[in-house]
Design an enzyme around this catalytic site. Structure first.
Site, PDB file in Angstrom:
ATOM      1  N   ASP A  66     -13.423   2.675  10.384  1.00 51.47           N
ATOM      2  CA  ASP A  66     -12.116   3.145   9.936  1.00 51.47           C
ATOM      3  C   ASP A  66     -11.059   2.134  10.369  1.00 51.47           C
ATOM      4  O   ASP A  66     -10.945   1.834  11.563  1.00 51.47           O
ATOM      5  CB  ASP A  66     -11.838   4.515  10.563  1.00 51.47           C
ATOM      6  CG  ASP A  66     -10.580   5.180  10.035  1.00 51.47           C
ATOM      7  OD1 ASP A  66      -9.686   4.475   9.515  1.00 51.47           O
ATOM      8  OD2 ASP A  66     -10.479   6.417  10.165  1.00 51.47           O
ATOM      9  N   VAL A  67     -10.296   1.605   9.412  1.00 53.07           N
ATOM     10  CA  VAL A  67      -9.313   0.574   9.750  1.00 53.07           C
ATOM     11  C   VAL A  67      -8.175   1.096  10.619  1.00 53.07           C
ATOM     12  O   VAL A  67      -7.439   0.301  11.210  1.00 53.07           O
ATOM     13  CB  VAL A  67      -8.723  -0.098   8.489  1.00 53.07           C
ATOM     14  CG1 VAL A  67      -9.789  -0.883   7.743  1.00 53.07           C
ATOM     15  CG2 VAL A  67      -8.027   0.906   7.585  1.00 53.07           C
ATOM     16  N   TYR A 160       3.986   4.025  -0.701  1.00 51.11           N
ATOM     17  CA  TYR A 160       3.025   2.983  -1.077  1.00 51.11           C
ATOM     18  C   TYR A 160       3.732   1.640  -1.242  1.00 51.11           C
ATOM     19  O   TYR A 160       3.295   0.616  -0.715  1.00 51.11           O
ATOM     20  CB  TYR A 160       2.319   3.380  -2.371  1.00 51.11           C
ATOM     21  CG  TYR A 160       1.358   2.351  -2.905  1.00 51.11           C
ATOM     22  CD1 TYR A 160       0.049   2.272  -2.424  1.00 51.11           C
ATOM     23  CD2 TYR A 160       1.746   1.445  -3.889  1.00 51.11           C
ATOM     24  CE1 TYR A 160      -0.837   1.320  -2.911  1.00 51.11           C
ATOM     25  CE2 TYR A 160       0.875   0.487  -4.385  1.00 51.11           C
ATOM     26  CZ  TYR A 160      -0.422   0.434  -3.892  1.00 51.11           C
ATOM     27  OH  TYR A 160      -1.296  -0.517  -4.377  1.00 51.11           O
ATOM     28  N   LYS A 164       3.213  -2.066   0.809  1.00 52.86           N
ATOM     29  CA  LYS A 164       2.829  -3.322   0.172  1.00 52.86           C
ATOM     30  C   LYS A 164       3.892  -4.400   0.378  1.00 52.86           C
ATOM     31  O   LYS A 164       3.568  -5.588   0.528  1.00 52.86           O
ATOM     32  CB  LYS A 164       2.545  -3.098  -1.315  1.00 52.86           C
ATOM     33  CG  LYS A 164       1.335  -2.208  -1.570  1.00 52.86           C
ATOM     34  CD  LYS A 164       0.086  -2.732  -0.871  1.00 52.86           C
ATOM     35  CE  LYS A 164      -1.148  -1.889  -1.159  1.00 52.86           C
ATOM     36  NZ  LYS A 164      -2.364  -2.415  -0.486  1.00 52.86           N
TER      37      LYS A 164
END
Length: 254
Positions: A66-67, A160, A164
């Protein structure tokens, strides 16, 4: 053309079980690299990814983790280096997407997006970077998005987009910090791609609309991210660091 050849290289790819992470893992294998495929434990697409890597004649190592947990990334990276030797290339593609109106978005939804798409990517870079800096060489490639550079009307995804945009800035900052120590850090910013993430019912109609607005008049195919990923991972890009490469059919040109 040998500058694009990844024969003898080893890559660690997060999010390798689906979408663009899967496409990049396969492209790197087709260019000659062995691939450590990292994704959530039991990710269904991992078998498909490893099978495609085998067809390309390269070795695949399936890793679960899991990151959002740096210890999990470190353990997987250790296992990859025990199996393959020093990792030369790291691709950080693990991420999520969902939508929600900014004025009513629950705190939990916003924070989870940050934890996976931004924090998880940084923890990955940190683990990868430490090993590469110690050796004085390596290439890291992060997954951003054109949504980090422009807001898409009709898509309610402020959380989101914020992740980014941060990934693009984080990439450039790491590139500047590590450039003199032999580690290159770049990112890819895809446009509207035909991936499972963009086939979600809540965004499907918007995706079709904005794909029509793209100058090339279509969505991108996952394999079309593979070539740019191979380039930025290879010696052909030896003087490229801090690059944000748009793969968007010309969307940001309009």
């Amino acid at each position: 053309m040998n500058r694009f050849d990844l024969s003898g290289k080893r890559a660690f790819v997060t999010g390798a079980g689906s979408g663009l992470g899967q496409a990049i893992a396969i492209a790197l294998a087709e260019a000659g690299a062995d691939i450590a495929c990292f994704d959530l434990p039991g990710a269904q697409g991992q078998g498909e990814t490893s099978a495609a890597i085998a067809v390309a004649g390269r070795e695949a190592l399936v890793l679960g983790g899991d990151v959002t947990d740096p210890a999990s990334i470190e353990a997987a990276f250790d296992r990859a280096e025990r199996a393959f030797g020093d990792i030369d290339i790291a691709v950080n593609s693990a991420g999520i997407a969902n939508v929600g109106a900014a004025e009513t978005m629950p705190q939990a939804q916003f924070l989870r997006m940050m934890d996976i798409n931004l924090n998880g990517l940084f923890w990955s870079c940190q683990v990868e970077g430490r090993r590469m800096l110690a050796r004085g060489r390596g290439a890291i490639l992060n997954m951003a998005s054109i949504c980090g550079s422009t807001a898409i009307p009709g898509l309610e995804q402020v959380h989101y987009d914020a992740t980014k945009a941060a990934v693009i800035r984080l990439t450039k900052s790491l590139a500047a910090e590590w450039a003199g120590r032999g580690v290159r850090v770049n990112c890819l910013s895809p446009g509207f791609m035909a991936t499972p993430m963009n086939s979600r019912p809540e965004v499907a109609e918007n995706v079709r609309t904005f794909a029509g607005m793209t100058p090339m008049k279509r969505m991108g195919l996952p394999h079309e991210v593979g070539g740019p990923a191979v380039f930025l991972s290879s010696d052909a890009a030896s003087y490229c660091t801090g690059v944000d490469l748009n793969i968007d059919g010309g969307f940001l040109s309009i």
